[in-house]
Design an enzyme around this catalytic site. Structure first.
Site, PDB file in Angstrom:
ATOM      1  N   HIS A  34       0.695  -1.375  -0.091  1.00 53.34           N
ATOM      2  CA  HIS A  34       0.028   0.280  -0.004  1.00 53.34           C
ATOM      3  C   HIS A  34       0.790   1.197   0.066  1.00 53.34           C
ATOM      4  O   HIS A  34       0.357   2.239   0.494  1.00 53.34           O
ATOM      5  CB  HIS A  34      -1.048   0.065   1.130  1.00 53.34           C
ATOM      6  CG  HIS A  34      -2.024  -0.837   0.910  1.00 53.34           C
ATOM      7  ND1 HIS A  34      -3.329  -0.923   0.304  1.00 53.34           N
ATOM      8  CD2 HIS A  34      -2.130  -2.159   1.344  1.00 53.34           C
ATOM      9  CE1 HIS A  34      -4.165  -1.986   0.102  1.00 53.34           C
ATOM     10  NE2 HIS A  34      -3.457  -2.591   1.018  1.00 53.34           N
ATOM     11  N   GLY A 120      -7.394 -14.251  -7.108  1.00 56.60           N
ATOM     12  CA  GLY A 120      -7.762 -13.980  -5.952  1.00 56.60           C
ATOM     13  C   GLY A 120      -6.766 -14.335  -4.711  1.00 56.60           C
ATOM     14  O   GLY A 120      -7.358 -14.122  -3.931  1.00 56.60           O
ATOM     15  N   GLY A 122      -3.902 -13.116  -4.622  1.00 56.45           N
ATOM     16  CA  GLY A 122      -2.923 -12.093  -4.401  1.00 56.45           C
ATOM     17  C   GLY A 122      -1.543 -12.157  -5.128  1.00 56.45           C
ATOM     18  O   GLY A 122      -0.818 -11.289  -4.768  1.00 56.45           O
ATOM     19  N   SER A 124      -1.586 -11.522  -8.294  1.00 58.10           N
ATOM     20  CA  SER A 124      -1.726 -10.567  -9.467  1.00 58.10           C
ATOM     21  C   SER A 124      -2.120 -11.169 -10.834  1.00 58.10           C
ATOM     22  O   SER A 124      -1.296 -10.691 -11.860  1.00 58.10           O
ATOM     23  CB  SER A 124      -0.589  -9.340  -9.700  1.00 58.10           C
ATOM     24  OG  SER A 124      -0.874  -8.231  -9.193  1.00 58.10           O
ATOM     25  N   SER A 126      -4.781 -10.342 -12.214  1.00 61.67           N
ATOM     26  CA  SER A 126      -5.411  -9.075 -12.969  1.00 61.67           C
ATOM     27  C   SER A 126      -4.234  -8.509 -13.906  1.00 61.67           C
ATOM     28  O   SER A 126      -4.241  -8.298 -15.159  1.00 61.67           O
ATOM     29  CB  SER A 126      -5.868  -8.392 -12.130  1.00 61.67           C
ATOM     30  OG  SER A 126      -5.484  -8.009 -11.198  1.00 61.67           O
ATOM     31  N   ASP A 170       2.185  -3.698  -9.756  1.00 58.86           N
ATOM     32  CA  ASP A 170       1.855  -5.156 -10.207  1.00 58.86           C
ATOM     33  C   ASP A 170       2.072  -5.000 -11.733  1.00 58.86           C
ATOM     34  O   ASP A 170       2.621  -5.992 -12.436  1.00 58.86           O
ATOM     35  CB  ASP A 170       0.314  -5.483  -9.794  1.00 58.86           C
ATOM     36  CG  ASP A 170       0.001  -5.510  -8.425  1.00 58.86           C
ATOM     37  OD1 ASP A 170       1.004  -5.550  -7.628  1.00 58.86           O
ATOM     38  OD2 ASP A 170      -1.200  -5.578  -8.200  1.00 58.86           O
TER      39      ASP A 170
END
Ligand code: GLA
Length: 390
Positions: A34, A120, A122, A124, A126, A170
């Site tokens: 983050h 899902g 984590g 990445s 996507s 990412d």
């Protein structure tokens, strides 16, 4: 059959031609969570798990996408990407949409994709889809965009089309990752430094198998909270535009003018940026013990101050904290489920994973998944030939 063979074979069976093949990796992040959207530092690596694309131009203006692992197909006119309720097509249509917005006319194409990056968890998947397709289309149609522009384009696809306001980590590591190397990315200058990562440790992910539907709305909310913090700090320190600019002392000075929740969020991010820099110094000295202690501190901050953990993630970290064979353990990625990342002495991986599985099952009545990852290179063409720019 390996995922790449399955993707290639399916493509040939359906389209009766030779595709170009691309490999687009998942990622781990060792520390720096983050921080990317706060203009800060991250330390990710591309991994051997990947999404593979088989792709070729189409005669008409249509795109046909085939998601092998889901056994689903989606078609759309190349000049009109409309948001799909199916979910997965948006990651690809968003990329096409961004090429168009950048002034490139993309002809029709067809593509089969699939791989072994779990969804899902984590890692990445996507970004692997977005950046992988961006690199593939750039090669296929000779668009001539440089790597950093493709990274930014893939990030915009997620921000604008998918609707998650993710940072750049990412997509960046997906394109720039290097074998056996972690990358310290400065998310402000977008420059990176390489650190060789060749130790006798395993990078083990324990997957809670929890995917909270909250995660994207809470993610966007955290971004808003950071912006709120910056606005409060800016009043006192006008030079501050992002949390990256804030030292612990400056933050302490502003504490009384900030909401307690916002202060906690900022305190985590300011500390995390410092931890990444200290972790990189530890890596230079080969000091994995110091590195692992920073990972534990990161987890505590993510759990108590940033509040993006969940009982399952906290439990996985708790049972490994202080274990003499485990250097570090923390939740990885956006949070609210997914995996922990663990640095475990190679010889101890088996007994430790057996212990984790047993204790986790006893506590939550289901098994966690486990992935031992290794660090690989970023997205590239697999079957380069002379009419393609690699
Ligand atoms: C997700 C986002 C990244 C980053 C992490 C948290 O993975 O896609 O940009 O913000 O969460 O570090």
């Amino acid at each position: 059959m390996s995922p790449i063979d399955a993707v290639e074979e399916t493509f040939k069976k359906i389209f009766h031609e030779e595709p170009l093949l691309f490999r687009s990796p998942g990622r781990v992040n060792l520390i720096g969570e983050h921080t990317d959207y706060n203009d800060g530092y991250v330390l990710p690596a591309a991994i051997h798990r990947a999404i593979y694309f088989a792709i070729a131009p189409d005669d008409g203006p249509e795109c046909r996408l085939i998601a092998l692992d889901m056994n689903e197909e989606h078609r759309f006119p190349v000049d009109h990407s409309a948001y799909s309720k199916k979910g997965w097509p948006n990651y690809l249509m968003g990329v096409v949409d961004q090429f168009t917005k950048a002034g490139h006319r993309i002809p029709g194409f067809h593509c089969v994709f699939g791989g072994d990056v779990p969804i899902g968890a984590g890692m990445s998947s996507s970004a692997a889809i977005e950046a992988g397709l961006a690199v593939a289309l750039n090669s296929l149609f000779h668009l001539g965009m440089d790597d950093l522009s493709l990274v930014k384009l893939a990030q915009r696809a997620e921000n604008e089309f998918v609707g998650v306001r993710c940072g750049i980590m990412d997509q960046y590591i997906n394109v720039f990752g290097k074998q056996d190397t972690v990358l310290q990315i400065d998310c402000r200058s977008l420059e990176s430094r390489h650190y060789p990562f060749e130790y006798d440790v395993a990078l083990v992910l324990f997957d809670t198998r929890i995917t909270h539907s909250l995660s994207s709305s809470e993610y966007n909310r955290r971004r808003g909270e950071c912006a709120e913090g910056v606005a409060a700090i800016h009043k006192r320190f006008p030079e501050v535009t992002h949390l990256r600019d804030v030292s612990p002392e400056m933050l302490a000075d502003c504490r009384s003018s900030m909401d307690a929740v916002i202060f906690r969020r900022c305190h985590y991010v300011v500390g995390e940026n410092e931890r990444v820099l200290r972790a990189c110094s530890a890596l230079k000295l080969g000091d994995l013990k110091a590195f692992g202690e920073l990972m534990i501190q990161t987890h505590e901050g993510l759990s108590r101050e940033y509040e993006v953990s969940c009982p399952e993630l906290d439990f996985l970290v708790q049972i490994l904290k202080g274990n003499p064979h485990v250097y570090g353990s923390r939740l990885m990625g956006g949070g609210f489920g997914g995996c922990t990342i663990n640095l475990i002495e190679s010889h101890a991986v088996e007994p430790i994973s057996a212990m984790v599985r047993e204790q986790y099952r006893r506590r939550f009545q289901h098994d966690p998944k486990m992935y031992v990852t290794s660090i690989s290179s970023g997205t590239s063409i697999v079957n380069a030939n002379d009419h393609v720019r690699t």
